[in-house]
Scaffold this active site. Structure first.
Site, PDB file in Angstrom:
ATOM      1  N   HIS A 101      61.332  73.172  -6.552  1.00 47.03           N
ATOM      2  CA  HIS A 101      60.825  74.399  -6.557  1.00 47.03           C
ATOM      3  C   HIS A 101      61.644  75.765  -5.964  1.00 47.03           C
ATOM      4  O   HIS A 101      61.741  75.471  -4.688  1.00 47.03           O
ATOM      5  CB  HIS A 101      59.427  75.206  -7.501  1.00 47.03           C
ATOM      6  CG  HIS A 101      58.867  75.162  -6.054  1.00 47.03           C
ATOM      7  ND1 HIS A 101      57.150  74.376  -5.713  1.00 47.03           N
ATOM      8  CD2 HIS A 101      58.794  76.251  -5.469  1.00 47.03           C
ATOM      9  CE1 HIS A 101      57.047  74.765  -4.859  1.00 47.03           C
ATOM     10  NE2 HIS A 101      57.603  75.963  -4.794  1.00 47.03           N
TER      11      HIS A 101
ATOM     12  N   HIS B 106      64.454  79.163  -0.930  1.00 54.95           N
ATOM     13  CA  HIS B 106      64.758  77.577  -0.266  1.00 54.95           C
ATOM     14  C   HIS B 106      63.998  77.149  -1.638  1.00 54.95           C
ATOM     15  O   HIS B 106      62.815  76.857  -2.040  1.00 54.95           O
ATOM     16  CB  HIS B 106      63.780  77.247   1.172  1.00 54.95           C
ATOM     17  CG  HIS B 106      62.448  77.829   1.384  1.00 54.95           C
ATOM     18  ND1 HIS B 106      62.095  78.617   1.476  1.00 54.95           N
ATOM     19  CD2 HIS B 106      61.773  76.349   0.582  1.00 54.95           C
ATOM     20  CE1 HIS B 106      60.614  78.743   2.015  1.00 54.95           C
ATOM     21  NE2 HIS B 106      60.468  77.493   1.136  1.00 54.95           N
TER      22      HIS B 106
HETATM   23  P1  AMP Z   1      57.474  76.722  -0.202  1.00 55.92           P
HETATM   24  O1  AMP Z   1      57.846  75.595  -0.222  1.00 55.92           O
HETATM   25  O2  AMP Z   1      57.864  77.858  -0.901  1.00 55.92           O
HETATM   26  O3  AMP Z   1      56.117  76.229  -0.756  1.00 55.92           O
HETATM   27  O4  AMP Z   1      57.589  77.565   0.669  1.00 55.92           O
HETATM   28  C1  AMP Z   1      56.764  76.607   1.158  1.00 55.92           C
HETATM   29  C2  AMP Z   1      56.889  77.550   3.198  1.00 55.92           C
HETATM   30  O5  AMP Z   1      57.444  78.555   3.435  1.00 55.92           O
HETATM   31  C3  AMP Z   1      55.759  78.203   2.517  1.00 55.92           C
HETATM   32  O6  AMP Z   1      54.290  78.237   2.757  1.00 55.92           O
HETATM   33  C4  AMP Z   1      56.249  79.948   2.967  1.00 55.92           C
HETATM   34  O7  AMP Z   1      54.935  80.485   3.401  1.00 55.92           O
HETATM   35  C5  AMP Z   1      56.813  79.696   3.612  1.00 55.92           C
HETATM   36  N1  AMP Z   1      57.897  80.284   4.140  1.00 55.92           N
HETATM   37  C6  AMP Z   1      58.180  81.012   5.843  1.00 55.92           C
HETATM   38  N2  AMP Z   1      59.058  82.122   5.461  1.00 55.92           N
HETATM   39  C7  AMP Z   1      59.102  82.988   4.119  1.00 55.92           C
HETATM   40  C8  AMP Z   1      60.155  82.818   4.241  1.00 55.92           C
HETATM   41  N3  AMP Z   1      60.961  83.889   4.667  1.00 55.92           N
HETATM   42  N4  AMP Z   1      60.392  82.907   3.075  1.00 55.92           N
HETATM   43  C9  AMP Z   1      60.057  82.608   1.780  1.00 55.92           C
HETATM   44  N5  AMP Z   1      59.009  81.832   1.931  1.00 55.92           N
HETATM   45  C10 AMP Z   1      58.579  81.052   3.528  1.00 55.92           C
END
Ligand code: AMP
Length: 213
Positions: free
Chosen positions: A68, A156
């Site tokens: 996602h 991402h």
């Molecule tokens: P997710 O797979 O979307 O949960 O993202 C993995 C991790 O990336 C999460 O724990 C977010 O807190 C971290 N993260 C670190 N920096 C960023 C950023 N600039 N934007 C979005 N997510 C971030």
């Protein structure tokens, strides 16, 4: 009969590596908003190859169970706020058009507590549409006095994760090697293109879908 607050040990494998940095309280639901990503079958081969190379470099990563693009952090909603929150999201987002995202640039992330490391593919096409949606999601979060998303989000698709801050192990030559594997993989351009067709809100184990137009 039940105490209102129950401490429990979090099992991140049950929610794709997301770490709850708060204890579970009965009636409080961990909630987040995201765009689901459904990669083609061959994407799994690419991912396996990447994880093999990471393993040979001393890093054991666990594959995400689902993919996602996050549109919020994980926040806590009281049970009776879930429906109104989803309704608020629906009102703001149901007129948004579907759009294309390209995510082919490998990037390493940690959660805020730096207790988990994520290998992700950063979105390079579709950022503006994702930013526009986050600004709507943020307004819904603010209505419910909840924490908004990163000020400078790096959108991402997380591919895999491990415990601890392993950013250093995934930089430099290792990162360059992994990136070249992504770039050189058959049909890489097709495999790293995704269509944002819905935005979802997951509260506890319930998923609410808001289709885009
Ligand atoms: P997710 O797979 O979307 O949960 O993202 C993995 C991790 O990336 C999460 O724990 C977010 O807190 C971290 N993260 C670190 N920096 C960023 C950023 N600039 N934007 C979005 N997510 C971030």
């Amino acid at each position: 009969m039940f105490s209102d607050s129950t401490q429990y040990t979090d099992d991140p494998t049950r929610h794709g590596g997301r770490l709850r940095s708060f204890s579970h309280v009965r009636g409080h639901w961990a909630t987040y908003v995201y765009v689901p990503v459904h990669p083609k079958e061959e994407f799994a081969e690419l991912l396996d190859d990447l994880l093999d190379v990471a393993r040979r470099n001393g890093l054991h990563l666990t594959k995400m169970e689902e993919f996602h693009i996050s549109q919020s952090q994980t926040v806590i909603l009281r049970h009776h706020w879930i429906q109104p929150f989803v309704q608020s999201l629906r009102e703001r987002l149901s007129s948004v058009n579907r759009f294309l995202c390209v995510a082919h640039r490998l990037k390493v992330y940690t959660n805020q507590e730096k207790t988990r490391t994520f290998l992700g593919l950063e979105v390079t096409v579709g950022q503006q549409q994702l930013l526009d949606m986050v600004s709507e999601v943020d307004q819904s979060l603010q209505e419910f006095r909840l924490e908004t998303f990163y000020q400078n989000p790096s959108f991402h698709v997380s591919l895999a994760w491990c415990v601890g801050d392993m950013v250093d192990l995934l930089q430099g030559a290792v990162r360059d090697h992994l990136q070249s594997m992504v770039d050189d993989f058959d049909d890489s351009e097709i495999l790293t293109r995704f269509h944002a067709e819905e935005i979802c809100c997951k509260a506890g184990n319930k998923v609410f879908s808001i289709p885009l137009r």
